[in-house]
Motif scaffolding. Structure first.
Motif, PDB file in Angstrom:
ATOM      1  N   ALA A  72       0.832  -1.212   0.000  1.00 33.50           N
ATOM      2  CA  ALA A  72       0.000   0.000   0.000  1.00 33.50           C
ATOM      3  C   ALA A  72       0.868   1.265   0.000  1.00 33.50           C
ATOM      4  CB  ALA A  72      -0.917  -0.001   1.224  1.00 33.50           C
ATOM      5  N   ARG A  73       2.124   1.135   0.415  1.00 37.82           N
ATOM      6  CA  ARG A  73       3.018   2.312   0.445  1.00 37.82           C
ATOM      7  C   ARG A  73       3.847   2.448  -0.835  1.00 37.82           C
ATOM      8  NH1 ARG A  73       6.277   0.666   3.901  1.00 37.82           N
ATOM      9  NH2 ARG A  73       5.126  -0.842   5.150  1.00 37.82           N
ATOM     10  N   LEU A  74       3.589   1.608  -1.816  1.00 32.20           N
ATOM     11  CA  LEU A  74       4.364   1.626  -3.070  1.00 32.20           C
ATOM     12  C   LEU A  74       3.603   2.425  -4.142  1.00 32.20           C
ATOM     13  CD1 LEU A  74       6.649   0.623  -4.914  1.00 32.20           C
ATOM     14  CD2 LEU A  74       5.412  -1.528  -5.172  1.00 32.20           C
ATOM     15  N   ILE A  75       4.260   3.449  -4.669  1.00 33.91           N
ATOM     16  CA  ILE A  75       3.594   4.333  -5.649  1.00 33.91           C
ATOM     17  C   ILE A  75       4.337   4.263  -6.993  1.00 33.91           C
ATOM     18  CG2 ILE A  75       2.876   6.725  -6.121  1.00 33.91           C
ATOM     19  CD1 ILE A  75       3.283   7.195  -3.026  1.00 33.91           C
ATOM     20  N   PRO A  76       3.701   3.681  -8.024  1.00 35.71           N
ATOM     21  CA  PRO A  76       4.356   3.617  -9.335  1.00 35.71           C
ATOM     22  C   PRO A  76       4.305   4.975 -10.046  1.00 35.71           C
ATOM     23  CG  PRO A  76       2.172   2.610  -9.422  1.00 35.71           C
ATOM     24  CD  PRO A  76       2.363   3.072  -8.021  1.00 35.71           C
ATOM     25  N   MET A  77       5.339   5.279 -10.822  1.00 29.96           N
ATOM     26  CA  MET A  77       5.369   6.615 -11.450  1.00 29.96           C
ATOM     27  C   MET A  77       6.282   6.633 -12.678  1.00 29.96           C
ATOM     28  SD  MET A  77       4.149   9.697 -10.505  1.00 29.96           S
ATOM     29  CE  MET A  77       3.958   9.623  -8.738  1.00 29.96           C
ATOM     30  N   VAL A  78       5.867   7.380 -13.691  1.00 27.99           N
ATOM     31  CA  VAL A  78       6.755   7.611 -14.835  1.00 27.99           C
ATOM     32  C   VAL A  78       7.225   9.072 -14.834  1.00 27.99           C
ATOM     33  CG1 VAL A  78       6.885   7.690 -17.368  1.00 27.99           C
ATOM     34  CG2 VAL A  78       5.797   5.734 -16.240  1.00 27.99           C
ATOM     35  N   ASP A  79       6.349   9.967 -14.453  1.00 29.53           N
ATOM     36  CA  ASP A  79       6.676  11.401 -14.469  1.00 29.53           C
ATOM     37  C   ASP A  79       7.750  11.722 -13.411  1.00 29.53           C
ATOM     38  OD1 ASP A  79       6.654  14.183 -13.878  1.00 29.53           O
ATOM     39  OD2 ASP A  79       4.693  14.368 -14.821  1.00 29.53           O
ATOM     40  N   ILE A  80       8.890  12.204 -13.865  1.00 25.06           N
ATOM     41  CA  ILE A  80      10.013  12.443 -12.946  1.00 25.06           C
ATOM     42  C   ILE A  80       9.710  13.570 -11.939  1.00 25.06           C
ATOM     43  CG2 ILE A  80      11.224  13.839 -14.720  1.00 25.06           C
ATOM     44  CD1 ILE A  80      13.007  11.814 -12.036  1.00 25.06           C
ATOM     45  N   GLN A  81       9.061  14.626 -12.407  1.00 23.75           N
ATOM     46  CA  GLN A  81       8.792  15.761 -11.487  1.00 23.75           C
ATOM     47  C   GLN A  81       7.889  15.318 -10.343  1.00 23.75           C
ATOM     48  OE1 GLN A  81       7.973  19.688 -12.853  1.00 23.75           O
ATOM     49  NE2 GLN A  81       8.478  19.196 -14.976  1.00 23.75           N
ATOM     50  N   GLU A  82       6.813  14.586 -10.716  1.00 25.39           N
ATOM     51  CA  GLU A  82       5.874  14.076  -9.708  1.00 25.39           C
ATOM     52  C   GLU A  82       6.576  13.095  -8.763  1.00 25.39           C
ATOM     53  OE1 GLU A  82       2.523  14.272  -8.741  1.00 25.39           O
ATOM     54  OE2 GLU A  82       2.808  16.185  -9.764  1.00 25.39           O
ATOM     55  N   ALA A  83       7.468  12.292  -9.344  1.00 24.12           N
ATOM     56  CA  ALA A  83       8.123  11.227  -8.554  1.00 24.12           C
ATOM     57  C   ALA A  83       8.949  11.800  -7.417  1.00 24.12           C
ATOM     58  CB  ALA A  83       8.994  10.365  -9.467  1.00 24.12           C
ATOM     59  N   VAL A  84       9.586  12.947  -7.638  1.00 24.59           N
ATOM     60  CA  VAL A  84      10.551  13.415  -6.631  1.00 24.59           C
ATOM     61  C   VAL A  84      10.125  14.693  -5.916  1.00 24.59           C
ATOM     62  CG1 VAL A  84      12.456  12.327  -7.876  1.00 24.59           C
ATOM     63  CG2 VAL A  84      11.998  14.748  -8.258  1.00 24.59           C
ATOM     64  N   LYS A  85       8.984  15.269  -6.303  1.00 27.62           N
ATOM     65  CA  LYS A  85       8.663  16.614  -5.811  1.00 27.62           C
ATOM     66  C   LYS A  85       8.567  16.700  -4.280  1.00 27.62           C
ATOM     67  CE  LYS A  85       3.705  16.526  -5.857  1.00 27.62           C
ATOM     68  NZ  LYS A  85       2.468  16.530  -6.545  1.00 27.62           N
ATOM     69  N   ASP A  86       8.146  15.628  -3.610  1.00 24.87           N
ATOM     70  CA  ASP A  86       8.107  15.690  -2.146  1.00 24.87           C
ATOM     71  C   ASP A  86       8.887  14.539  -1.498  1.00 24.87           C
ATOM     72  OD1 ASP A  86       6.403  13.759  -2.942  1.00 24.87           O
ATOM     73  OD2 ASP A  86       4.675  14.427  -1.780  1.00 24.87           O
ATOM     74  N   ALA A  87       9.907  14.064  -2.209  1.00 26.26           N
ATOM     75  CA  ALA A  87      10.727  12.970  -1.654  1.00 26.26           C
ATOM     76  C   ALA A  87      11.797  13.546  -0.730  1.00 26.26           C
ATOM     77  CB  ALA A  87      11.386  12.185  -2.783  1.00 26.26           C
ATOM     78  N   ASP A  88      12.104  12.788   0.345  1.00 22.50           N
ATOM     79  CA  ASP A  88      13.137  13.228   1.291  1.00 22.50           C
ATOM     80  C   ASP A  88      14.498  12.621   0.951  1.00 22.50           C
ATOM     81  OD1 ASP A  88      11.115  14.413   3.038  1.00 22.50           O
ATOM     82  OD2 ASP A  88      10.537  12.317   3.407  1.00 22.50           O
ATOM     83  N   PHE A  89      14.447  11.445   0.327  1.00 27.43           N
ATOM     84  CA  PHE A  89      15.676  10.698   0.052  1.00 27.43           C
ATOM     85  C   PHE A  89      15.459  10.019  -1.302  1.00 27.43           C
ATOM     86  CE2 PHE A  89      18.713   7.208   0.624  1.00 27.43           C
ATOM     87  CZ  PHE A  89      19.735   7.795   1.362  1.00 27.43           C
ATOM     88  N   ILE A  90      16.409  10.167  -2.198  1.00 28.22           N
ATOM     89  CA  ILE A  90      16.215   9.648  -3.554  1.00 28.22           C
ATOM     90  C   ILE A  90      17.386   8.724  -3.899  1.00 28.22           C
ATOM     91  CG2 ILE A  90      15.942  10.309  -5.992  1.00 28.22           C
ATOM     92  CD1 ILE A  90      14.863  13.022  -4.923  1.00 28.22           C
ATOM     93  N   ILE A  91      17.064   7.539  -4.405  1.00 29.90           N
ATOM     94  CA  ILE A  91      18.121   6.584  -4.770  1.00 29.90           C
ATOM     95  C   ILE A  91      18.044   6.328  -6.270  1.00 29.90           C
ATOM     96  CG2 ILE A  91      19.161   4.329  -4.287  1.00 29.90           C
ATOM     97  CD1 ILE A  91      17.445   4.239  -1.695  1.00 29.90           C
TER      98      ILE A  91
END
Ligand SMILES: NC(=O)c1ccc[n+]([C@@H]2O[C@H](COP(=O)([O-])OP(=O)(O)OC[C@H]3O[C@@H](n4cnc5c(N)ncnc54)[C@H](O)[C@@H]3O)[C@@H](O)[C@H]2O)c1
Length: 354
Positions: A72-91
């Motif tokens: 339930a905590r897994l969010i699929p995404m293609v759009d890069i801006q949406e993917a990282v806009k509120d991320a705290d840590f990016i790998i």
């Protein structure tokens, strides 16, 4: 930002490593955005995560509640801006190509919050160079997982020339939280610890192929009693193309002595890459090759492999990549199948004083 402020992790690249690392972060309780360049790659990564969780659940290693909660905590995404806009840590785990990694990091810098730490899962490349594509080198670090990421314990946390101690500490804490064994690599250096300590052995195997004697089976038969997978067998398992690529890179950045031999290059050129193509040094078409232990060469023994590792590991201490032999042993024991690191092994056979 503090470690406890990290709630959302964005995984860039949903391939072999990306989906495995995402799975680890989900198990650790994080919300994870899984991003790839096309929906079909994201879907493949999602299926890989679900398949791992299905196995864990079936084996009783994951409760049904933990299984539901993680997915339930897994969010699929293609759009890069949406993917990282509120991320705290990016790998990042996109293919091992410096130009591509730099362009990905330039995008991450543009679209991710200023607080976000940007981590690369590169196997060998310079974190300092990758960080130069961003305006936040203090928040760029190396974060090297091992394959398969859901099972292998080691994470090398690599300090680029500009990485801050705070970023390294947060990354270290997160690795602990997701049940890994982090080892801090104090200086950005090709191959970091694990791959660097192993590269002379790769070159040694490549030279044995060139000499044509002993045969890989004779050599492996002498080593096999001491390790879960014999050296040539392991090279096939990992992929001859990966071994070749790694040696070519080390030849460019470290020393000409890592120049791959002609037979290794020829095998890769012919598409015989090991397990994944059904044939490499061994025939894998019927499953794992059977090595006849009675063929063991008397010319080489395990001490040769240990000596090569200890020599390279000593260079890492001299160069300040690590400052404690125990940390190198910890990395070597948790990144591969051996229960001991090279210094502990060498000590046990009288090669180094305690
Ligand atoms: N496979 C291993 O054994 C291993 C082990 C440790 C580290 N690594 C490193 O991890 C990284 C990834 O390796 P892998 O084996 O997972 O590769 P992979 O080819 O399985 O996966 C890479 C994924 O990245 C995607 N991708 C390409 N460009 C992208 C972009 N701009 N944004 C998002 N996704 C993009 C691809 O579509 C693919 O799905 C490499 O740097 C590799 O050296 C690999």
């Amino acid at each position: 930002m503090k470690t406890e402020d990290v709630k959302k992790i964005a995984m860039i690249g949903a391939g072999d490593m990306g989906h495995g690392i995402a799975a680890c972060c989900l198990i650790g309780g994080y919300t994870v955005v899984l991003r790839d360049i096309e929906q079909k790659f994201v879907d493949r990564g999602m299926a890989g995560i679900k398949a791992s969780f299905d196995k864990f659940k079936a084996k009783g290693k994951m409760t049904p509640e933990a299984y539901d909660s993680a997915l339930a905590r897994l969010i699929p995404m293609v759009d890069i801006q949406e993917a990282v806009k509120d991320a705290d840590f990016i790998i990042e785990a996109v293919p091992e190509n410096l130009k591509l990694k730099k362009s990905v990091f330039a995008d991450l810098d543009k679209y991710a919050p200023k607080r976000a730490i940007l981590a690369s899962n590169t196997s060998n490349m310079s974190i300092t160079e990758i960080a130069a594509a961003t305006g936040r080198p203090e928040k760029v670090i190396g974060y090297h997982f091992f394959n398969p990421a859901v099972l292998m314990k080691l994470v090398e946390v690599i300090k680029g020339a500009g990485s801050s101690d705070k970023s390294i500490q947060i990354a270290y804490d997160i690795a602990k939280k997701i049940n890994k064994v982090p080892v801090i690599v104090k200086k950005d250096s090709p191959g970091f610890i694990y791959n660097r300590v192993n590269i002379p052995n790769g070159a040694f195997l490549s030279k044995i192929l060139e000499a044509g004697h002993p045969t890989p089976e004779e050599f492996d038969a002498a080593m096999k009693p001491f390790m879960p997978m014999a050296p040539f067998e392991l090279l096939d398992y990992v992929g001859l193309d990966i071994g070749l690529h790694s040696m070519e890179y080390m030849m460019q950045v470290l020393s000409l002595e890592y120049k791959p031999s002609a037979p290794l290059s020829a095998l890769v050129k012919a598409g015989t890459l090991g397990k994944k193509t059904g044939r490499g040094i061994y025939d894998w078409s019927q499953g794992r090759p059977v090595i006849d232990l009675s063929k063991a060469t008397k010319e080489f023994d395990l001490n040769h492999m240990i000596a090569l590792q200890v020599n390279e590991a000593t260079k890492l201490l001299e160069e300040g990549v690590a400052d404690d032999p125990k940390e190198i042993d910890l990395a070597m024991a948790n990144g591969g199948g051996s229960p001991f690191g090279p210094f502990a092994l060498a000590q046990s056979i009288g090669y180094c004083s305690p």
